[in-house]
Design an enzyme around this catalytic site. Sequence first.
Site, PDB file in Angstrom:
ATOM      1  CB  THR B  17      23.070   3.558  -4.878  1.00 20.92           C
ATOM      2  OG1 THR B  17      22.318   2.637  -5.906  1.00 20.92           O
ATOM      3  CG2 THR B  17      24.033   2.462  -4.111  1.00 20.92           C
ATOM      4  N   GLY B  18      19.748   4.805  -4.589  1.00 21.77           N
ATOM      5  CA  GLY B  18      18.741   5.673  -5.214  1.00 21.77           C
ATOM      6  C   GLY B  18      18.653   6.941  -4.242  1.00 21.77           C
ATOM      7  CE  LYS B  43      25.401   2.919  -8.998  1.00 19.24           C
ATOM      8  NZ  LYS B  43      24.505   3.971  -8.833  1.00 19.24           N
ATOM      9  CE1 TYR B 160       3.094   8.345   7.185  1.00 18.72           C
ATOM     10  CE2 TYR B 160       3.858  10.254   6.182  1.00 18.72           C
ATOM     11  CZ  TYR B 160       3.981   8.916   6.279  1.00 18.72           C
ATOM     12  OH  TYR B 160       4.818   8.112   5.176  1.00 18.72           O
ATOM     13  CD  GLU B 210      -7.789   4.935   0.251  1.00 22.23           C
ATOM     14  OE1 GLU B 210      -7.310   5.950   0.820  1.00 22.23           O
ATOM     15  OE2 GLU B 210      -7.417   4.544  -0.599  1.00 22.23           O
ATOM     16  CG  HIS B 248      -4.442   5.805  -2.511  1.00 18.83           C
ATOM     17  ND1 HIS B 248      -4.983   6.170  -1.162  1.00 18.83           N
ATOM     18  CD2 HIS B 248      -3.227   6.347  -2.530  1.00 18.83           C
ATOM     19  CE1 HIS B 248      -3.947   6.342  -0.234  1.00 18.83           C
ATOM     20  NE2 HIS B 248      -3.143   6.777  -1.151  1.00 18.83           N
TER      21      HIS B 248
END
Lengths: 376, 290
Positions: B17-18, B43, B160, B210, B248
Amino acid sequence: MKIHEADARGIFSRYGLPIPPSRMITKADDARAAAEELGCPVVVKAQVLVGGRGKAGGVKLASTSEEAVEKAEAILGIDIKGLIVEKVLVAKAVDIEREFYVGMIFDRGTRRPMMMVSPAGGVDIEEVARTTPEKILKMPVNPDGGLMPFQVRRMASFLSKDGEVAKQIGKALKGLYEAFMGSDASLAEINPLVESPDGVVWAIDAKINLDDNALFRHSDIAAMRDDSAEDRGEADAREADLSFVKLDGKIGCIVNGAGLAMATMDMVKHFGGEPANFLDIGGSSSPEKVLSAMRIILRDENVRSILINIFGGITRCDDVANGLIEAKEKLGLDIPLVVRLTGTNEEKAREILASTGIIGADDMEDAVKKAIEAAG
Amino acid sequence: MSILVDRETKLIVQGITGRDGGFHASQMVAYGTKVVGGVTPGKGGQKTGDGIPVFDSMAEAVTETGANTSVIYVPAAFAADAICEASDAGVKLVVCISEGLPVRDMVKVLPFITERGTRLIGPNSPGIISPGRSKVGIMPGNIHSEGSVGVVSRSGTLTYEIVYHLTRSGFGQSTCIGIGGDPIVGTNLLDTMKFFAEDDETDAVVLIGEIGGNDEELAAELIKNGYPKKVAAFLAGRTAPPGKRMGHAGAIVSGGTGTAAEKAAAFAKVGVEVADTPAQIADIMKRLMA
C-alpha cells in the site's frame, strides 16, 4: 560517518574500556590547566578526521604543563591533509612496554562481525596485513551468541602469554565487541592497545566509524558529526539525499544509480576527459533533486560542462526533460548541458529539449563524447 | 529453466500500500508476474486497484495464497523484520528492494533465514527477472528479451544499460539478477555464478562488478577451476578515489584493496574479457557466441 577520537574515547569508556583520562581544548593556554589536572606527562593530540596524525606532527608528548602549552601551540592551526587543527586532546600519557592492534569490522566474506587482533600494534595494520599476515588473528563472531569466552581467550593469549595481562586484554576485547555492536559501528579500532611496564593494559587511541544507515537509532552519536571535515558539496549533497564525491576534472556528472554513475565517470576518462564528480541522484529522479544536484555541481568553478545521464526505465523522460528546462532557467545556467535520457517517452523528451539549447544525446557514449567536446 | 524465478513464482508484495510497493506491484502484474497478494500491517482486507488482496501478516498471506516468493518495499528501519517475517512464514525466496538497511540488522537476519531455508536477494537490489516469465523487482521489463545470457550485477541502472545493449544486439537473457550494492547481501556474485553454472538455459554469463570487497576475485577463482559457461565482465569504478564511498555502501576502495584494477587483473588471469564501455559487452558476446 567518522567521529573524532575524543568522541570515540567517550563511547569506549561507556563500554568499560581502559581509557586514560583526557581533556579537550581549543586554546593552547588551556593545556596548562589540563596537564596539571591530569598529571604529567601528557600527550597532546590533534583532533582531525584523517589518519596519519602522528607522521604529520599532530601528536606530541609533553613532560611538564608548560611544555604541554608549547606543544598545543605547535599543533593548533596546522594543516593535516587539508584539514586545519582546531581542537586538541590532552591525555594522560602511559608508559609503553608492548603495543597491540585490536579492531572490529563486518566481514563481507563470512557475512559476520569479525574481530582482528595483532601483536604488531601501533603501526599501519594494512601494512601488517600485506607483509606479515600471520601476525593477525581474525575471529568471525556469530551475532546470535555474541563473542564467546573461548574466542576471547584465544585472541588474548595470541597477544600476551602473561596471564594477568591476557585477562585485561580479554576484558578490553569484550568491551570492544559490545561498543561496536551497541553503537552500530562499521569500524571500531584501538591502535594501539598497550601494556605498560607494570603490566597494566590501556587503550591509548580510539577510532570508530558509524554505519550511516543506523544513525536514525543513535541520535546521541549522530550529533557527533563534524561537518568541517567534509567537502561543502558533500555535506550539502547529504542534506539533499544525494550521493556526491568531488573530483578534480571539468565535466560535471549527474546520473541515476551508483553503478551507472561510476561507469559514466569511467567512460569520461576512457574518452580522454576528466570527471568533476561522482553524483547519484538515486532511483526517483525528481525535478527537485536534479535542481539540487546542479546547484552543488555549479559551485565547483572547474566545471565546464554538465553531463546528465539518466537511464529512466519506467521513469517518464518527458517529465525529467521539463524538470531540466526549469532548472536551467532557475539557475541561469550558462555552461553547456548535455543530456541523455533513455526510458518511457524518450522521443518526446528529445523534442522538448530540441529548442532549448540543451544538447541532446542518443546514448551514453554519444553523451560522454559531446560533454567532453563542450568542456573544451 | 531460469534461476530462482519462473512461471511458478507466486509473489507477495510486502509494503504493497506504499507508493513504491503499489506502483511496482502494478508494473509486475502488467509484466505477467503472478502477484497473489500484498502485506501491510493494519490494512488487511483491502484490495489494490489491480484486485490484489492485502493481508495484515505474511503468515496469513502465505496460508491464504500459497505464495513461495516475496518482494519487499518497506522503509529501511522495518525491512530486516519484514525479511524475517517472510522467512518465518515459509517463503523460500525473498527479494529486498529496500535500501539503507543497517549492516548490523543484516548480519542478524542471515542466520535466522538460513535456518529456515530461505534465500535472500538484496537488500538494495533492483530485483530479479526471467524475461517473458516473471519479474520480481523494479527493473523496466521492456528492455529485456528472452534468451540464454545470464546477467548478475551489483548495480541497478548500470544493469539496465548493459541489458539494453544485449537486447538490441539480439542477446536475450535467461535471468537477470541484481544482488544489491550493500557490503553484506543475502546472495553474492559467487552464489549466483553457481546457480547459472547449473542452469541448462544459460549459455553465457555477464558479470557486472564494481569496486569494493573481493567478490569478483572469488568469481575469477571459480572460473579458473573450470566454469561451464562463457563469461564476460564489466567493472564500474576505475576512476573512483580511494577511501570514498561511491553511492553504494559496499562500493569503496579501502586500505588499497577492492580496486577495479585488481579485479580486472583477476579476470584477465582467467581469460575473462572486461569491457571498457557498457556497449562493448554486446561486442564481446558476439565473439564468445560466434
